[in-house]
Design a protein around this motif. Structure first.
Motif, PDB file in Angstrom:
ATOM      1  N   HIS A 216     -63.647 -14.849  39.554  1.00  0.00           N
ATOM      2  CA  HIS A 216     -62.377 -14.201  39.246  1.00  0.00           C
ATOM      3  C   HIS A 216     -62.544 -12.695  39.071  1.00  0.00           C
ATOM      4  O   HIS A 216     -61.862 -12.076  38.249  1.00  0.00           O
ATOM      5  N   GLN A 217     -63.455 -12.108  39.834  1.00  0.00           N
ATOM      6  CA  GLN A 217     -63.728 -10.689  39.629  1.00  0.00           C
ATOM      7  C   GLN A 217     -62.513  -9.805  39.919  1.00  0.00           C
ATOM      8  O   GLN A 217     -62.435  -8.681  39.419  1.00  0.00           O
ATOM      9  N   GLU A 218     -61.547 -10.310  40.672  1.00  0.00           N
ATOM     10  CA  GLU A 218     -60.371  -9.511  40.980  1.00  0.00           C
ATOM     11  C   GLU A 218     -59.324  -9.561  39.871  1.00  0.00           C
ATOM     12  O   GLU A 218     -58.519  -8.640  39.725  1.00  0.00           O
ATOM     13  N   ASN A 219     -59.321 -10.638  39.078  1.00  0.00           N
ATOM     14  CA  ASN A 219     -58.221 -10.775  38.110  1.00  0.00           C
ATOM     15  C   ASN A 219     -58.643 -11.283  36.741  1.00  0.00           C
ATOM     16  O   ASN A 219     -57.790 -11.675  35.943  1.00  0.00           O
ATOM     17  N   TRP A 220     -59.960 -11.317  36.417  1.00  0.00           N
ATOM     18  CA  TRP A 220     -60.374 -11.906  35.148  1.00  0.00           C
ATOM     19  C   TRP A 220     -59.757 -11.190  33.953  1.00  0.00           C
ATOM     20  O   TRP A 220     -59.487 -11.808  32.908  1.00  0.00           O
ATOM     21  N   GLU A 221     -59.470  -9.876  34.074  1.00  0.00           N
ATOM     22  CA  GLU A 221     -58.914  -9.131  32.938  1.00  0.00           C
ATOM     23  C   GLU A 221     -57.492  -9.569  32.617  1.00  0.00           C
ATOM     24  O   GLU A 221     -57.001  -9.341  31.505  1.00  0.00           O
ATOM     25  N   THR A 222     -56.820 -10.222  33.545  1.00  0.00           N
ATOM     26  CA  THR A 222     -55.476 -10.716  33.272  1.00  0.00           C
ATOM     27  C   THR A 222     -55.495 -12.112  32.660  1.00  0.00           C
ATOM     28  O   THR A 222     -54.455 -12.603  32.201  1.00  0.00           O
ATOM     29  N   LEU A 223     -56.661 -12.762  32.649  1.00  0.00           N
ATOM     30  CA  LEU A 223     -56.765 -14.138  32.170  1.00  0.00           C
ATOM     31  C   LEU A 223     -57.268 -14.229  30.730  1.00  0.00           C
ATOM     32  O   LEU A 223     -57.189 -15.297  30.117  1.00  0.00           O
ATOM     33  N   SER A 225     -57.809 -11.866  26.822  1.00  0.00           N
ATOM     34  CA  SER A 225     -57.355 -10.693  26.089  1.00  0.00           C
ATOM     35  C   SER A 225     -58.130 -10.570  24.792  1.00  0.00           C
ATOM     36  O   SER A 225     -58.625 -11.570  24.247  1.00  0.00           O
ATOM     37  N   LYS A 254     -61.878  -0.926  27.573  1.00  0.00           N
ATOM     38  CA  LYS A 254     -62.130  -2.065  28.439  1.00  0.00           C
ATOM     39  C   LYS A 254     -62.461  -3.309  27.611  1.00  0.00           C
ATOM     40  O   LYS A 254     -62.986  -3.222  26.504  1.00  0.00           O
TER      41      LYS A 254
END
Length: 938
Positions: A216-223, A225, A254
């Motif tokens: 999920h390197q493209e969207n892990w920050e949205t999954l 918190s 970050k």
């Protein structure tokens, strides 16, 4: 000692390798992933591993089953197990065929070597696997099996990448987060034995999370918190591993990940499901009885296949399991059992994931699988272990709570290949927290290919070490302590020497406390560890709560002096360091000089069943006042000192008179003090044969049984250095006394020393056996002299099984021979020790097979020259242990019990044979060969 996150390397080179390779050395399956930093930077790929899938058939598969099979002689054609890189005569293989063929020949297959690598009750470097294998195969150590799996991976890689051999690549090797320090060291040793030295370790739960980050390197920050807690639940074939990761906001804004807790080591996983299902079916197949060891092993492996099939989404309504009879022929409806979906639900799903609350305690009952050799978790309920883990680590979250409430769960391991098991655990965790938060809902992170995730995550971590990707911050995750005595209530206290917050490369100086080290003998420090108390600070003194802090093998150092009698104490400070590669070092610094010594972990007491870490205070018992000891010391010096005036024949009488005690009443602490004085006076034994006889006799008497008190392993080692198994005056009496000495302290000798002691006796007995049986050859000692030689061989329980079989074979042949009448009692005693179902101190893998033991019993029955020692021997050989692999067949045990009753043996001998039980004090002394020191038991 190897750290819990990353760590032990050996032979690193400055230049980064082209490939970064992750290896998951699993209990059930192993896998390899890699990154080619030149061809596709950052892209993870799986390496398909060529392996034997059938005789003379090789295929590449995504995983390598962690099974080892050794073929019987002529079982297959010469090249049946040949790989492109192996010799045509290879007689073993690892991987798929080893697993599948092993189901039909269970006595020749090794599995779960990884679990054995973490087994604290055996010598993990000893050749003990398969635990109950065929008599003609080569047994291997857990370390060697692990090394062979890694060697296969290395050879397969090198065959595919001849220009970039695996040993020259950066390798990240995974292991359970809960592996103890010795298991970590041995994992690195297995890699080195396989030729892999550029190795870094990483915990498997962290690797699984790294694999998720990569996917999920493209969207892990949205999954995720900041403020969330992630539970990584990793349950494989052999272990259950729990890890907590906190999501935090970094100073740069970050998201950061911090591994904040890991669970205790649990040998609880897919293997337990197999055993439980087999136990359930055994009751049906035998009407409440027990299968033979061979049938049981076959049933366990067939249950593994059935479990995997019945826990899938498309499982059949039922499955039939057949047991072979008379080879591979199936019973046509005889011994077979049918399993339904509802039974699987009841036995496996509800059995291992039972309902409960977050406060449901662990059950302190036996798992019932001790007969299989491994120390499985007592409570098989994974849900109860998980709830205990969350309760124990409630302090890692900011808010006050009775348990950590995970926001997110990442599942890993073969256990969760089953959606039914995965769903059941999700439901249980949710039910724990719904009463306090009706809106609570777990977020589940997805990782496809659970069998490959850990290897892929390990390769990803290899990139992280090069500055790429997202790093999980991880400290020690455990706190280490050294014992510093007791508080006013007598409760043990410990000094925190390495807090869980320690960073790699950090040194901890403990200047607030001074320790005293005694020169010329080992100094022992109690060592403790806690994975629960993670907020204690360096230098802080805490009470040792056994619920939160557990003991480890002690740490030791030895400061040499010319004589033990010159011992003095020096003042030292301690300091600890967590190295950059993750190893833990502990040092003593002398205050008045620049001398320093590294403290050594007592690995032997942690890896052998015959030597336990010291937990007794007998060493410090007050025995005699110093004035009486001074007189005893003078008498020893008068016998063996430079100006000897006391005849050695009178020494024991004088010592008993001065101490006002018979020698058998001397406490162990006094005996060990006598031993130390005799070692200082060792040159005095050379004065005459009489001096050597008395010295040897008293040294063995003072050090028996070679273990049981702190530092006994060191005392035995010092005795060995002084004697090297030899005598100065090579007459019969000196030889006999040396044999008595080694028999008395045999429990403290290692395998190599026991073999060295036995070898000349074995050669002599080969000649004696040939002489008595054929009239040819020569005997180097008389039957009378052989009495103590026989008893010594019987006391060497660490000899390999083949040697024991040879000795027992001689005794069976010679037992009834008139020429051996004088040694008849000693031979019976030795046969009882050789074939005993319960060793005095040796590991259980040294027990000879029940079939051979039964044949040896028949030799005792046949001999009409009855000796009282026969009764003890028959009881030891036939006693019930409730271990199907050790126990004689019920009909043979009943025959032995009836024989004992007919021969008027003590009434409880027959009872021990029929129902099991313990010997009384006098009989334990008989088994040992003489009375033990007061206060010591076997």
């Amino acid at each position: 000692m190897v750290k819990h996150q990353a760590a032990a390397t050996s032979g690193d080179e400055d230049a980064p390798s082209r490939y970064v390779v992750g290896i998951d050395l699993g209990t059930t399956n192993s896998a390899v992933a890699y990154v080619d930093t030149e061809a596709a930077p950052g892209k993870l790929q799986s390496f398909s591993i060529p392996q034997i899938v059938a005789p003379q058939q090789i295929e590449a598969r995504s995983t390598l089953p962690s099974f080892h099979y050794e073929a019987a002689k002529s079982e297959f054609p010469a090249d049946a197990l040949q790989l492109p890189w192996s010799k045509p005569s290879a007689n073993y293989c690892v991987g798929m065929f080893a697993r599948d063929h092993g189901i039909t020949v269970p006595s020749r297959v090794i599995n779960s070597a990884k679990s054995w690598l973490s087994h604290t009750g055996v010598d993990r470097t000893a050749a003990l696997l398969p635990w109950h294998g065929a008599s003609d195969l080569e047994k291997l150590s857990p370390l060697t099996v692990s090394a062979r799996l890694l060697a296969h991976i290395r050879a397969a890689w090198n065959d595919a990448h001849p220009q970039h051999p695996l040993e020259q690549q950066d390798i990240v090797l995974t292991l359970p987060a809960s592996f103890d320090e010795i298991a970590r060291e041995l994992t690195v040793a297995a890699a080195a034995e396989a030729g892999l030295k550029r190795v870094v370790l990483i915990e498997e739960p962290q690797a699984a999370f790294y694999a998720w980050l990569d996917k999920h390197q493209e969207n892990w920050e949205t999954l995720v918190s900041p403020g969330q807690t992630i539970l990584v639940c990793d349950i494989g074939g052999g272990t259950s591993d729990f890890t907590l990761i906190r999501v935090r906001q970094g100073e740069d804004g970050k998201v950061q990940f911090h591994r904040v807790a890991v669970g205790e080591h649990l040998i609880l996983g897919g293997d337990n499901l197999d055993l439980t299902l087999a136990t359930y079916l055994e009751q049906r197949l035998t009407s409440g009885g027990k299968l033979s060891p061979g049938d049981w092993s076959t049933l366990v492996r067939r249950c593994r296949v059935a479990k995997e099939e019945m826990l899938t989404n498309n499982a059949p309504d039922e499955i039939t399991i057949n047991l072979p009879s008379g080879g591979s022929k199936l019973i046509g409806g005889g011994r077979q059992a049918t399993l339904t979906k509802s039974e699987i639900e009841q036995v496996l799903v509800d059995g291992f994931l039972p309902a409960g609350t977050i406060d449901t305690p662990l059950e302190k009952r036996s798992s019932g699988f001790q007969e299989f050799g491994l120390p499985f978790a007592n409570d098989p309920a994974i849900t109860r272990h998980l709830s205990a883990f969350l309760r124990n680590h409630h302090h890692v979250v900011e808010e006050e709570s009775v348990a950590v409430r995970p926001d997110i769960v990442l599942f890993n391991g073969g256990f969760f290949e089953s959606s039914r098991l995965r769903r059941k655990l999700i439901d249980e965790i949710t039910a724990w927290f719904l009463p306090t938060d009706p809106q609570f809902q777990l977020q589940i992170l997805d990782n496809d290919r659970l069998d490959l995730a850990v290897a892929r995550g390990a390769a990803y971590y290899g990139l992280v070490r090069r500055g790429e990707g997202v790093r999980i911050a991880a400290n020690l995750a455990r706190t280490y302590y050294i014992g510093v005595g007791q508080d006013e209530q007598g409760k043990p206290q410990a000094l925190c020497i390495l807090p869980a917050t320690t960073q790699p490369g950090e040194e901890i100086d403990l200047q607030a406390r001074t320790f005293r080290l005694r020169v010329s003998e080992p100094v022992e420090f109690p060592l403790f560890v806690s994975s629960i108390r993670l907020i204690d600070k360096a230098g802080e003194i805490v009470s040792v709560d056994q619920e939160q802090i557990r003991s480890l093998p002690p740490i030791r150092t030895v400061l040499r002096a010319k004589r033990r009698s010159e011992a003095t104490e020096i003042a030292v400070k301690l300091h600890a360091r967590l190295t950059e590669i993750g190893t833990i070092e502990l040092w003593c610094d002398e205050i008045e000089s620049d001398r320093r010594w590294r403290l050594q972990f007592d690995v032997r007491s942690a890896t052998q069943t015959d030597v336990a870490a010291h937990v007794s205070d007998r060493e410090a018992e007050g025995v005699l006042d110093e004035e009486i000891w001074s007189s005893l010391q003078s008498q020893l010096t008068a016998t063996f000192g430079e100006t000897a005036t006391l005849k050695p024949q009178r020494l024991l009488q004088e010592l008993e008179t001065t101490s006002e005690m018979a020698r058998n009443q001397w406490p162990a602490s006094l005996l060990r003090r006598i031993w130390g004085e005799l070692l200082d006076l060792e040159p005095g034994r050379r004065r005459s044969s009489s001096h050597e006889i008395r010295w040897l006799n008293l040294v063995g008497f003072a050090l028996r049984p070679g273990y049981g008190l702190a530092l006994d392993d060191w005392r035995v080692s010092e005795t060995w250095k002084a004697l090297q198994g030899k005598v100065v005056h090579n007459d019969a009496n000196c030889r006999v006394q040396s044999w008595i000495l080694w028999r008395r302290i045999a429990g403290g000798l290692n395998r190599g020393q026991q073999k060295a002691v036995a070898e000349p006796l074995l050669q002599a007995f080969r000649g004696l056996h040939r002489r008595v049986m054929t009239g040819q050859g020569t005997a180097t000692f008389t039957p009378q002299e052989s009495l103590e030689a026989w008893r010594l061989l019987g006391g060497l329980e660490l000899l390999d099984v083949s040697t024991k079989l040879e000795i027992g074979g001689w005794i069976v042949d010679l037992l009834s021979k008139p020429k051996m009448a004088s040694a008849r009692s000693a031979m019976a005693w030795t046969l009882g020790r050789l074939a005993s179902r319960t060793p005095v101190y040796g590991p259980l893998n040294s027990v000879i097979s029940a079939e051979i033991a039964t044949r040896w019993l028949a030799a005792i029955y046949r001999d009409r020259n009855r000796d009282p020692m026969d009764l003890l021997a028959v009881m030891q050989i036939a006693r019930l242990t409730d271990d199907r692999y050790r126990d004689l067949a019920s009909v043979d045990r009943e025959e032995a019990a009836v024989w004992l009753e007919t021969e008027n043996a003590p009434s409880h001998f027959a009872r021990i044979v029929r129902a099991g039980g313990n010997l009384d004090h006098e009989e334990r002394d008989q088994v040992f060969g003489e009375a033990l020191p007061i206060g010591l038991t076997l």
